[in-house]
Structure formats: structure tokens, C-alpha cells
Design an enzyme around this catalytic site. Structure first.
Site, PDB file in Angstrom:
ATOM      1  N   SER A 234      23.990  33.274  38.951  1.00 33.90           N
ATOM      2  CA  SER A 234      23.866  34.228  37.840  1.00 33.90           C
ATOM      3  C   SER A 234      22.477  34.239  37.223  1.00 33.90           C
ATOM      4  O   SER A 234      21.820  33.199  37.081  1.00 33.90           O
ATOM      5  CB  SER A 234      24.881  33.842  36.759  1.00 33.90           C
ATOM      6  OG  SER A 234      24.587  34.516  35.558  1.00 33.90           O
TER       7      SER A 234
ATOM      8  N   GLU B  53      22.056  34.403  34.250  1.00 34.86           N
ATOM      9  CA  GLU B  53      22.145  33.576  33.039  1.00 34.86           C
ATOM     10  C   GLU B  53      21.392  32.259  33.222  1.00 34.86           C
ATOM     11  O   GLU B  53      20.993  31.627  32.246  1.00 34.86           O
ATOM     12  CB  GLU B  53      23.609  33.283  32.702  1.00 34.86           C
ATOM     13  CG  GLU B  53      24.328  34.394  31.986  1.00 34.86           C
ATOM     14  CD  GLU B  53      23.790  34.632  30.576  1.00 34.86           C
ATOM     15  OE1 GLU B  53      23.904  33.723  29.740  1.00 34.86           O
ATOM     16  OE2 GLU B  53      23.254  35.713  30.330  1.00 34.86           O
TER      17      GLU B  53
ATOM     18  N   TYR C  33      28.136  27.836  30.145  1.00 37.73           N
ATOM     19  CA  TYR C  33      28.380  28.627  31.374  1.00 37.73           C
ATOM     20  C   TYR C  33      27.156  28.576  32.282  1.00 37.73           C
ATOM     21  O   TYR C  33      27.261  28.308  33.483  1.00 37.73           O
ATOM     22  CB  TYR C  33      28.696  30.082  30.997  1.00 37.73           C
ATOM     23  CG  TYR C  33      28.636  31.038  32.167  1.00 37.73           C
ATOM     24  CD1 TYR C  33      29.709  31.170  33.036  1.00 37.73           C
ATOM     25  CD2 TYR C  33      27.491  31.811  32.399  1.00 37.73           C
ATOM     26  CE1 TYR C  33      29.642  32.050  34.130  1.00 37.73           C
ATOM     27  CE2 TYR C  33      27.425  32.687  33.481  1.00 37.73           C
ATOM     28  CZ  TYR C  33      28.501  32.801  34.333  1.00 37.73           C
ATOM     29  OH  TYR C  33      28.432  33.660  35.403  1.00 37.73           O
TER      30      TYR C  33
HETATM   31  P1  NDP Z   1      35.761  37.919  36.497  1.00 34.13           P
HETATM   32  O1  NDP Z   1      35.802  37.132  35.239  1.00 34.13           O
HETATM   33  O2  NDP Z   1      36.188  39.345  36.507  1.00 34.13           O
HETATM   34  O3  NDP Z   1      36.672  37.159  37.598  1.00 34.13           O
HETATM   35  C1  NDP Z   1      36.746  35.763  37.649  1.00 34.13           C
HETATM   36  C2  NDP Z   1      37.782  35.368  38.695  1.00 34.13           C
HETATM   37  O4  NDP Z   1      37.882  33.942  38.777  1.00 34.13           O
HETATM   38  C3  NDP Z   1      39.219  35.872  38.392  1.00 34.13           C
HETATM   39  O5  NDP Z   1      39.797  36.328  39.601  1.00 34.13           O
HETATM   40  C4  NDP Z   1      39.912  34.604  37.926  1.00 34.13           C
HETATM   41  O6  NDP Z   1      41.305  34.603  38.128  1.00 34.13           O
HETATM   42  C5  NDP Z   1      39.252  33.573  38.839  1.00 34.13           C
HETATM   43  N1  NDP Z   1      39.455  32.197  38.413  1.00 34.13           N
HETATM   44  C6  NDP Z   1      39.126  31.661  37.208  1.00 34.13           C
HETATM   45  N2  NDP Z   1      39.465  30.362  37.185  1.00 34.13           N
HETATM   46  C7  NDP Z   1      40.019  30.057  38.395  1.00 34.13           C
HETATM   47  C8  NDP Z   1      40.561  28.881  38.976  1.00 34.13           C
HETATM   48  N3  NDP Z   1      40.615  27.715  38.314  1.00 34.13           N
HETATM   49  N4  NDP Z   1      41.033  28.937  40.258  1.00 34.13           N
HETATM   50  C9  NDP Z   1      41.009  30.097  40.933  1.00 34.13           C
HETATM   51  N5  NDP Z   1      40.508  31.248  40.440  1.00 34.13           N
HETATM   52  C10 NDP Z   1      40.019  31.224  39.182  1.00 34.13           C
HETATM   53  O7  NDP Z   1      34.292  37.784  37.104  1.00 34.13           O
HETATM   54  P2  NDP Z   1      33.382  38.871  37.868  1.00 34.13           P
HETATM   55  O8  NDP Z   1      34.183  39.491  38.940  1.00 34.13           O
HETATM   56  O9  NDP Z   1      32.658  39.694  36.884  1.00 34.13           O
HETATM   57  O10 NDP Z   1      32.273  37.913  38.507  1.00 34.13           O
HETATM   58  C11 NDP Z   1      32.493  37.268  39.761  1.00 34.13           C
HETATM   59  C12 NDP Z   1      31.631  36.015  39.819  1.00 34.13           C
HETATM   60  O11 NDP Z   1      30.265  36.371  39.715  1.00 34.13           O
HETATM   61  C13 NDP Z   1      31.875  34.991  38.730  1.00 34.13           C
HETATM   62  O12 NDP Z   1      31.676  33.726  39.297  1.00 34.13           O
HETATM   63  C14 NDP Z   1      30.796  35.296  37.697  1.00 34.13           C
HETATM   64  O13 NDP Z   1      30.512  34.138  36.947  1.00 34.13           O
HETATM   65  C15 NDP Z   1      29.670  35.683  38.612  1.00 34.13           C
HETATM   66  N6  NDP Z   1      28.689  36.597  38.073  1.00 34.13           N
HETATM   67  C16 NDP Z   1      29.103  37.782  37.533  1.00 34.13           C
HETATM   68  C17 NDP Z   1      28.184  38.698  37.083  1.00 34.13           C
HETATM   69  C18 NDP Z   1      28.595  39.988  36.469  1.00 34.13           C
HETATM   70  O14 NDP Z   1      27.754  40.639  35.840  1.00 34.13           O
HETATM   71  N7  NDP Z   1      29.839  40.432  36.639  1.00 34.13           N
HETATM   72  C19 NDP Z   1      26.727  38.419  37.197  1.00 34.13           C
HETATM   73  C20 NDP Z   1      26.411  37.153  37.798  1.00 34.13           C
HETATM   74  C21 NDP Z   1      27.365  36.292  38.229  1.00 34.13           C
HETATM   75  P3  NDP Z   1      42.336  35.152  36.992  1.00 34.13           P
HETATM   76  O15 NDP Z   1      42.474  36.627  37.258  1.00 34.13           O
HETATM   77  O16 NDP Z   1      43.576  34.369  37.300  1.00 34.13           O
HETATM   78  O17 NDP Z   1      41.740  34.853  35.644  1.00 34.13           O
HETATM   79  P1  GDR Z   2      26.623  38.216  29.539  1.00 36.78           P
HETATM   80  O1  GDR Z   2      27.566  39.490  29.277  1.00 36.78           O
HETATM   81  O2  GDR Z   2      26.744  37.203  28.481  1.00 36.78           O
HETATM   82  O3  GDR Z   2      25.259  38.770  29.800  1.00 36.78           O
HETATM   83  O4  GDR Z   2      27.271  37.598  30.861  1.00 36.78           O
HETATM   84  P2  GDR Z   2      28.226  40.072  27.948  1.00 36.78           P
HETATM   85  O5  GDR Z   2      28.567  41.466  28.282  1.00 36.78           O
HETATM   86  O6  GDR Z   2      29.322  39.199  27.442  1.00 36.78           O
HETATM   87  O7  GDR Z   2      27.028  40.024  26.878  1.00 36.78           O
HETATM   88  C1  GDR Z   2      25.823  40.757  27.068  1.00 36.78           C
HETATM   89  C2  GDR Z   2      25.010  40.742  25.788  1.00 36.78           C
HETATM   90  O8  GDR Z   2      25.660  41.555  24.791  1.00 36.78           O
HETATM   91  C3  GDR Z   2      25.607  40.863  23.555  1.00 36.78           C
HETATM   92  N1  GDR Z   2      26.702  41.321  22.681  1.00 36.78           N
HETATM   93  C4  GDR Z   2      28.008  41.162  22.930  1.00 36.78           C
HETATM   94  N2  GDR Z   2      28.660  40.618  23.979  1.00 36.78           N
HETATM   95  C5  GDR Z   2      30.021  40.645  23.970  1.00 36.78           C
HETATM   96  N3  GDR Z   2      30.691  40.142  25.020  1.00 36.78           N
HETATM   97  N4  GDR Z   2      30.740  41.174  22.923  1.00 36.78           N
HETATM   98  C6  GDR Z   2      30.110  41.723  21.841  1.00 36.78           C
HETATM   99  O9  GDR Z   2      30.770  42.190  20.918  1.00 36.78           O
HETATM  100  C7  GDR Z   2      28.684  41.733  21.845  1.00 36.78           C
HETATM  101  N5  GDR Z   2      27.762  42.202  20.980  1.00 36.78           N
HETATM  102  C8  GDR Z   2      26.566  41.953  21.496  1.00 36.78           C
HETATM  103  C9  GDR Z   2      25.710  39.393  23.941  1.00 36.78           C
HETATM  104  O10 GDR Z   2      25.275  38.570  22.867  1.00 36.78           O
HETATM  105  C10 GDR Z   2      24.822  39.363  25.167  1.00 36.78           C
HETATM  106  O11 GDR Z   2      23.490  39.212  24.793  1.00 36.78           O
HETATM  107  C11 GDR Z   2      27.692  38.413  31.943  1.00 36.78           C
HETATM  108  C12 GDR Z   2      28.892  37.712  32.614  1.00 36.78           C
HETATM  109  O12 GDR Z   2      29.437  38.571  33.579  1.00 36.78           O
HETATM  110  C13 GDR Z   2      28.447  36.428  33.283  1.00 36.78           C
HETATM  111  O13 GDR Z   2      29.544  35.878  34.032  1.00 36.78           O
HETATM  112  C14 GDR Z   2      27.281  36.750  34.229  1.00 36.78           C
HETATM  113  O14 GDR Z   2      26.821  35.574  34.861  1.00 36.78           O
HETATM  114  C15 GDR Z   2      26.153  37.426  33.451  1.00 36.78           C
HETATM  115  O15 GDR Z   2      26.644  38.607  32.865  1.00 36.78           O
HETATM  116  C16 GDR Z   2      24.979  37.784  34.348  1.00 36.78           C
END
Ligand code: NDP
Ligand code: GDR
Length: 327
Positions: free
Chosen positions: A127, A129, A151
Site C-alpha cells: 500500500s 500508506e 495499518y
Molecule cells: P477490503 O477491505 O474491501 O477487503 C478486505 C478483505 O479481507 C475482505 O474480503 C475480508 O473479508 C478479508 N479478510 C479480513 N480479515 C480476514 C481474515 N482474518 N481471514 C481471511 N480474510 C480476511 O479491501 P480492498 O479490496 O479495498 O483491498 C484489498 C487489499 O489491498 C487489502 O489488503 C488492502 O489493504 C490493500 N490495499 C487496498 C487499497 C485500496 O485503495 N483499496 C490500496 C492499497 C492496498 P470479510 O468480507 O469477511 O471482511
Molecule cells: P485511506 O482511505 O486511509 O487513504 O486508506 P480513506 O478513504 O479511509 O481516507 C482517505 C483520506 O480521507 C480523509 N477523510 C476521511 N476518511 C474517512 N474514511 N472518513 C471520513 O469521514 C473522512 N474525512 C476525511 C482521511 O483522513 C484520509 O486522509 C485506503 C485504504 O483502502 C487502505 O487499505 C489502502 O492501503 C490505502 O487507501 C491506500
């Protein structure tokens, strides 16, 4: 027919990646953790119309024996580790759980592969992050990491272990350092989907206000369906490696809000309220990725503009709420 095993198949990326792989003739096995709400568990796969084509198997990232069993029985060629506690804000409330699932969980998956099927090609969901308090204005594979949340610390551990397994055991293990990517299937707690859902509810008269935290944070936002293609392409390379996946454009939460409200001809300023409770203990102020390596080596470029993604997300939320109101 190649077989892919996806952890996190019920999440946003798991759903889009499943569809992408099915379209390319893969057998897709999805790992799900047992839940008392199994009827709604595969909602995203259902939304994409592929729930019947993905083989769902029970296992948990915290249970190494369950991962060994799944890899023994599914016999995958590729494993995509997308499972995580992925909500940054929650990671301060549950740092140990986050470290265990997001950090150690990835190592459990790699251990299971190493023990049972070391020839597997492995993808780790790293990520942006991890860049946290950014050390360079534009972040690439060479930018030093500075994680700012439990995280991000957990992701950095998993990322380092992926590099370590590649170097120690010769595993075909790659990491995608993905910047934020969104879609109509984004979890409702993340800011983009929270905004598009709020805009839809305000437009339909279901509520008047939307509470947000830090509007000044900037993110490099792309579309999830473009980003899952990059994951697959990484595993098709002869040599495993790490890649930044991003659009190269950044925007504040405030400007994202304005775009979403403007799509339904409303003014964000009239509806957005600030809440200190939503401000994080430590913030990542700016993320802006340099995807040059992905473009040059993988031939990957993002296809969806931010404007069209915002429109797609708002329209999907409007449709969801209209359907609920009609029911
Ligand atoms: P989501 O939060 O939508 O999905 C997370 C998944 O992980 C769900 O299917 C959840 O299952 C599963 N999970 C959580 N805990 C466990 C466990 N103990 N055993 C098995 N499965 C588990 O994430 P995204 O699809 O958005 O992201 C996919 C991956 O990419 C994540 O690792 C995220 O951290 C990473 N990532 C995401 C980004 C983004 O912008 N979306 C950017 C960079 C990295 P359940 O449905 O049961 O909760
Ligand atoms: P992020 O996504 O932390 O970048 O992680 P999120 O959408 O939660 O926050 C983005 C930015 O928005 C600001 N923010 C708020 N965020 C949330 N959730 N709710 C609010 O009300 C709000 N108001 C302002 C946050 O402070 C932050 O700066 C996502 C996840 O998908 C991670 O798993 C992944 O690794 C990173 O993106 C890349």
C-alpha cells in the site's frame, strides 16, 4: 486452465480480480472466513454477476493450518493475498488485530505456499500508506517508507517479508504498492464511497448533511478495475518485483467532494459538516504516485478518469437508494 486462489475475495479488489481472471479462462478459488452472515458475505461477487463461478472455500489468514489445507486441495498456480484489516482509521482502535491479520497473515500465506507448493506465483497487496509522511513529493519504488498508522506498519512488515521470501527462498513473490483505488464496490466507510453515498442520500432527500474529517488530505485515486489488471500482469513476468500502481494525479478530499456534489447539481459547502472525531491521530497528508516503472515494464496505464469514476459511483449509489425506497 490455470487456477488462482484469492484471499480477500469478498472485498472490493477480490471481486474485480475474480471477474478479470474468469474472463481470462481461470478457475478462481476464493478464500472466505466463516461468518454468521454468510447470506450477504458474497454481495460484491453477486453484484458483478459472478458469484456462481467462484469456488468459495473456508479458511482464515490467522489459521496457518487452514491455509495449508486450502493450498493442498485447490492446487493454485497463482495466489493473490488481498485479505487484510484494511481500514486505516480502525487500526488505531485494533492495532494488534490489524498487525496480526494484515502483517502476520501475509506471512502465514507465504509459509503455506513455501511448505506445500513453492512454485506458486504470489502477489502481496502492499500500500501507498507505507509512504506515510512522504519523503519525496512524488513517490516511486525508490522512495523511503515512513508509515503513519498501525495499518501502514503492518503493511510494511508484510511488504518486507515478501521481498525477504523472494530473496531467501527464490519465491516468485511480487508486491503491488497500490495507491488508493475506488469503485461502486468500495466499502462504505472509506471516504470516497462515504461521500458518493452521502451525495445520493442528500439528493434523494433521505438526509441533509454529510460529516467528514480532514478535507485537506490529498490522495492519488484510481479505479479498482484498472488496478486488478496490474496485479495479474505482475505475476505474468518472468522475474518477480515490486511496482507502484497509481495515476500520477492527486486531489484533496474537499475537491473530490465538490466533484461528487456537482454531479447531481448540489453545492458541497451547503451539506458538508466537519467532525473532529473523524480526524486521525496521525494523518497522511499527501500521496502522489509515479507509475513509470509499471508503464515501462508491465505496459500498464490507468484507463478510467477520476471524473468518470466519481460519476459512476454517485450513479450507483443513487440506484441503490432508489431501489431500497421502491421496495
Ligand atoms: P477490503 O477491505 O474491501 O477487503 C478486505 C478483505 O479481507 C475482505 O474480503 C475480508 O473479508 C478479508 N479478510 C479480513 N480479515 C480476514 C481474515 N482474518 N481471514 C481471511 N480474510 C480476511 O479491501 P480492498 O479490496 O479495498 O483491498 C484489498 C487489499 O489491498 C487489502 O489488503 C488492502 O489493504 C490493500 N490495499 C487496498 C487499497 C485500496 O485503495 N483499496 C490500496 C492499497 C492496498 P470479510 O468480507 O469477511 O471482511
Ligand atoms: P485511506 O482511505 O486511509 O487513504 O486508506 P480513506 O478513504 O479511509 O481516507 C482517505 C483520506 O480521507 C480523509 N477523510 C476521511 N476518511 C474517512 N474514511 N472518513 C471520513 O469521514 C473522512 N474525512 C476525511 C482521511 O483522513 C484520509 O486522509 C485506503 C485504504 O483502502 C487502505 O487499505 C489502502 O492501503 C490505502 O487507501 C491506500
Amino acid at each position: 486452465m490455470p487456477t488462482a486462489l484469492i484471499t480477500g475475495v469478498t472485498g472490493q479488489d477480490g471481486a474485480y480480480l475474480s471477474r478479470f481472471l474468469l474472463e481470462r479462462g481461470y478457475r478462481v478459488v476464493g478464500l472466505v472466513r466463516r461468518s454468521a452472515s454468510s447470506d450477504v458475505m458474497a454481495e460484491r461477487l453477486r453484484w458483478l454477476g459472478i458469484v456462481d463461478r467462484v469456488e468459495l472455500v473456508d479458511a482464515n489468514l490467522l489459521d496457518l493450518s487452514s491455509l495449508i489445507r486450502v493450498i493442498q486441495t485447490a492446487e493454485p498456480d497463482e495466489v493473490y493475498n488481498l485479505a487484510a484489516q484494511s481500514f486505516v482509521a480502525a487500526s488505531w482502535q485494533q492495532p494488534i488485530l490489524t498487525g496480526t491479520i494484515t502483517g502476520i497473515g501475509a506471512v502465514n500465506v507465504m509459509e503455506a505456499i513455501r511448505l506445500v507448493r513453492p512454485q506458486v506465483r504470489f502477489y502481496q497487496a502492499s500500500s501507498s500508506e507505507m509512504f506515510g509522511r512522504v519523503q519525496e513529493p512524488v513517490q516511486s519504488e525508490r522512495t523511503p517508507f515512513y508509515p503513519r498508522s498501525p495499518y501502514a506498519c503492518a503493511k510494511l512488515y508484510a511488504h518486507s517479508m515478501t521481498v525477504n521470501y523472494r530473496e531467501s527462498f527464490g519465491m516468485h513473490a511480487s508486491s503491488g504498492i497500490l495507491f488508493n483505488h475506488e469503485s461502486p464496490l468500495r466499502g462504505i466507510e472509506f471516504v470516497t464511497r462515504k461521500i458518493t453515498d452521502g451525495v445520493a442520500r442528500i439528493k434523494l432527500g433521505l438526509t441533509r448533511h454529510l460529516e467528514l474529517g480532514n478535507l485537506d488530505a490529498s490522495r492519488d485515486w484510481g479505479h479498482a478495475q484498472d488496478y486488478v489488471a496490474a496485479m495479474w500482469t505482475m505475476l505474468q513476468q518472468d522475474t518477480p518485483d515490486d511496482y507502484v500502481i497509481a495515476t500520477g494525479r492527486t486531489m484533496t478530499v474537499r475537491d473530490f467532494c465538490s466533484l461528487a456534489f456537482a454531479h447531481v447539481k448540489l453545492e458541497a459547502d451547503e451539506h458538508v459538516r466537519l467532525s473532529n472525531d473523524l480526524v486521525r491521530p496521525a494523518e497522511v497528508n499527501l500521496l502522489l504516485g509515479d507509475p513509470t516503472k509499471a508503464r515501462d515494464v508491465l505496459g500498464w496505464t490507468p484507463r478510467t478518469s477520476l471524473e468518470s469514476m466519481v460519476a459512476e459511483m454517485v450513479d450507483a449509489d443513487l440506484a441503490r437508494h432508489r431501489a431500497r425506497m421502491a421496495a
